[in-house]
Design a protein around this motif. Sequence first.
Motif, mmCIF file in Angstrom:
data_model
loop_
_atom_site.group_PDB
_atom_site.id
_atom_site.type_symbol
_atom_site.label_atom_id
_atom_site.label_comp_id
_atom_site.label_asym_id
_atom_site.label_seq_id
_atom_site.Cartn_x
_atom_site.Cartn_y
_atom_site.Cartn_z
ATOM 1 N N GLU A 103 0.933 -1.170 0.228
ATOM 2 C CA GLU A 103 -0.046 0.137 -0.272
ATOM 3 C C GLU A 103 0.866 1.447 0.301
ATOM 4 O O GLU A 103 0.703 2.170 -0.986
ATOM 5 C CB GLU A 103 -0.725 -0.300 1.219
ATOM 6 C CG GLU A 103 -1.988 0.902 1.313
ATOM 7 C CD GLU A 103 -2.469 2.083 0.352
ATOM 8 O OE1 GLU A 103 -2.532 3.401 0.269
ATOM 9 O OE2 GLU A 103 -3.381 0.850 -0.270
ATOM 10 N N HIS A 104 1.614 1.594 1.031
ATOM 11 C CA HIS A 104 2.281 2.585 1.187
ATOM 12 C C HIS A 104 3.377 2.805 2.552
ATOM 13 O O HIS A 104 3.032 2.077 3.032
ATOM 14 C CB HIS A 104 1.730 4.207 0.778
ATOM 15 C CG HIS A 104 0.983 3.977 2.660
ATOM 16 N ND1 HIS A 104 -0.288 3.955 2.675
ATOM 17 C CD2 HIS A 104 1.352 5.034 4.073
ATOM 18 C CE1 HIS A 104 -0.699 4.233 4.364
ATOM 19 N NE2 HIS A 104 0.619 4.842 4.698
ATOM 20 N N VAL A 105 4.643 3.538 1.567
ATOM 21 C CA VAL A 105 5.591 3.859 3.333
ATOM 22 C C VAL A 105 5.831 5.443 3.243
ATOM 23 O O VAL A 105 4.726 5.881 2.333
ATOM 24 C CB VAL A 105 6.981 3.204 2.645
ATOM 25 C CG1 VAL A 105 7.351 4.811 2.054
ATOM 26 C CG2 VAL A 105 7.551 3.117 3.544
ATOM 27 N N GLY A 106 5.031 5.292 4.449
ATOM 28 C CA GLY A 106 4.989 6.747 5.352
ATOM 29 C C GLY A 106 6.530 7.306 5.308
ATOM 30 O O GLY A 106 7.412 6.755 5.887
ATOM 31 N N MET A 107 6.995 8.649 5.086
ATOM 32 C CA MET A 107 7.691 9.424 5.742
ATOM 33 C C MET A 107 7.855 11.029 5.568
ATOM 34 O O MET A 107 6.727 11.741 5.454
ATOM 35 C CB MET A 107 8.967 9.216 4.382
ATOM 36 C CG MET A 107 8.263 10.037 2.616
ATOM 37 S SD MET A 107 9.071 9.035 1.715
ATOM 38 C CE MET A 107 10.259 10.888 1.020
ATOM 39 N N THR A 108 8.618 11.232 6.459
ATOM 40 C CA THR A 108 8.847 12.862 7.053
ATOM 41 C C THR A 108 9.812 13.735 6.074
ATOM 42 O O THR A 108 10.888 13.460 5.630
ATOM 43 C CB THR A 108 8.917 12.765 8.279
ATOM 44 O OG1 THR A 108 7.962 12.392 9.267
ATOM 45 C CG2 THR A 108 8.812 14.533 8.662
ATOM 46 N N VAL A 109 9.605 14.810 5.904
ATOM 47 C CA VAL A 109 10.265 16.196 4.954
ATOM 48 C C VAL A 109 10.395 17.251 5.025
ATOM 49 O O VAL A 109 8.883 17.619 6.486
ATOM 50 C CB VAL A 109 9.761 16.060 3.193
ATOM 51 C CG1 VAL A 109 9.338 14.171 2.839
ATOM 52 C CG2 VAL A 109 7.922 16.657 3.213
ATOM 53 N N SER A 110 11.069 18.319 4.810
ATOM 54 C CA SER A 110 11.257 19.675 4.850
ATOM 55 C C SER A 110 10.104 20.279 4.375
ATOM 56 O O SER A 110 9.913 21.553 5.318
ATOM 57 C CB SER A 110 12.496 20.118 5.203
ATOM 58 O OG SER A 110 12.932 20.067 4.224
ATOM 59 N N VAL A 135 0.664 14.459 1.470
ATOM 60 C CA VAL A 135 0.276 13.591 0.673
ATOM 61 C C VAL A 135 0.470 12.683 0.107
ATOM 62 O O VAL A 135 1.826 12.292 0.980
ATOM 63 C CB VAL A 135 1.446 14.779 -0.301
ATOM 64 C CG1 VAL A 135 1.531 16.193 -0.626
ATOM 65 C CG2 VAL A 135 2.525 14.707 -0.201
ATOM 66 N N PHE A 136 0.175 12.259 -0.562
ATOM 67 C CA PHE A 136 0.077 10.544 -1.186
ATOM 68 C C PHE A 136 0.436 10.918 -3.003
ATOM 69 O O PHE A 136 -0.369 11.601 -3.404
ATOM 70 C CB PHE A 136 -1.404 9.686 -0.493
ATOM 71 C CG PHE A 136 -1.601 9.473 0.557
ATOM 72 C CD1 PHE A 136 -0.811 8.414 0.239
ATOM 73 C CD2 PHE A 136 -2.053 10.173 1.397
ATOM 74 C CE1 PHE A 136 -1.443 7.566 2.448
ATOM 75 C CE2 PHE A 136 -2.604 9.744 2.735
ATOM 76 C CZ PHE A 136 -1.970 8.473 2.910
ATOM 77 N N LEU A 137 1.750 9.889 -2.588
ATOM 78 C CA LEU A 137 1.577 10.188 -3.734
ATOM 79 C C LEU A 137 2.092 8.572 -4.668
ATOM 80 O O LEU A 137 2.978 7.729 -4.290
ATOM 81 C CB LEU A 137 3.575 10.585 -4.254
ATOM 82 C CG LEU A 137 3.865 12.073 -3.847
ATOM 83 C CD1 LEU A 137 5.518 11.773 -3.849
ATOM 84 C CD2 LEU A 137 2.957 13.238 -4.475
ATOM 85 N N ASP A 138 1.647 7.858 -6.059
ATOM 86 C CA ASP A 138 1.159 7.286 -6.281
ATOM 87 C C ASP A 138 2.383 7.138 -7.177
ATOM 88 O O ASP A 138 2.906 7.890 -8.298
ATOM 89 C CB ASP A 138 0.093 7.185 -7.408
ATOM 90 C CG ASP A 138 -0.162 6.271 -7.969
ATOM 91 O OD1 ASP A 138 0.196 5.150 -7.492
ATOM 92 O OD2 ASP A 138 -1.328 5.677 -8.801
ATOM 93 N N GLY A 146 1.997 1.023 -5.448
ATOM 94 C CA GLY A 146 2.108 1.077 -3.864
ATOM 95 C C GLY A 146 2.027 2.755 -3.998
ATOM 96 O O GLY A 146 2.361 3.707 -4.950
ATOM 97 N N MET A 147 2.255 4.012 -2.764
ATOM 98 C CA MET A 147 2.461 5.209 -2.463
ATOM 99 C C MET A 147 3.016 5.731 -1.585
ATOM 100 O O MET A 147 3.940 4.893 -1.118
ATOM 101 C CB MET A 147 0.844 5.451 -2.341
ATOM 102 C CG MET A 147 -0.511 5.616 -3.672
ATOM 103 S SD MET A 147 -1.193 6.273 -3.199
ATOM 104 C CE MET A 147 -3.175 5.839 -3.343
ATOM 105 N N LEU A 148 3.622 6.527 -1.852
ATOM 106 C CA LEU A 148 4.528 7.200 -0.315
ATOM 107 C C LEU A 148 3.516 8.128 -0.036
ATOM 108 O O LEU A 148 2.797 8.913 -0.937
ATOM 109 C CB LEU A 148 5.722 8.243 -1.055
ATOM 110 C CG LEU A 148 6.666 7.482 -2.098
ATOM 111 C CD1 LEU A 148 7.909 8.873 -2.139
ATOM 112 C CD2 LEU A 148 7.581 6.642 -1.109
#
Length: 132
Positions: A6-13, A43-46, A50-52
């Motif tokens: 499905e997706h992986v989650g991440m944090t950005v600046s 955001v969700f990026l396809d 899967g998505m980010l």
Amino acid sequence: MLKSFEHVGMTVSNMDRTVDFYCGLLGLRLHLRKKQPDGSDLVFLDAGGGMLEIVAPSGGAARAADVPDGTAGMRHLTFLFDSVDETFAKLEAAGVEVKERPRLAFNSEVLHKIAFLRDPDGIIIELAERKE
């Protein structure tokens, strides 16, 4: 029963810079963008398979740190391309930070060629291609 990744989650600046990188340079597609109640951007990026899920906290975020050998954690994100060489050249010309230039993959049973770069927050991105 498992259906798919499905997706992986991440944090950005910085969300704008991140969306420009992943969509504009890598070719992911923006699926959803919204402001969270706490002021963070989401955001969700396809990515095609899967998505980010990406969060940019309202107060910013520090640059990512590489996971040291022998430490559990996410080491990199890998995206599959038709040509590592062409994609790498485009990203290098755009000023993306290079970690490792294109080379043949050590795990040739799975991949043919790979290269490593960093996203705007220092997260390691692997470009990969499979044998035809």
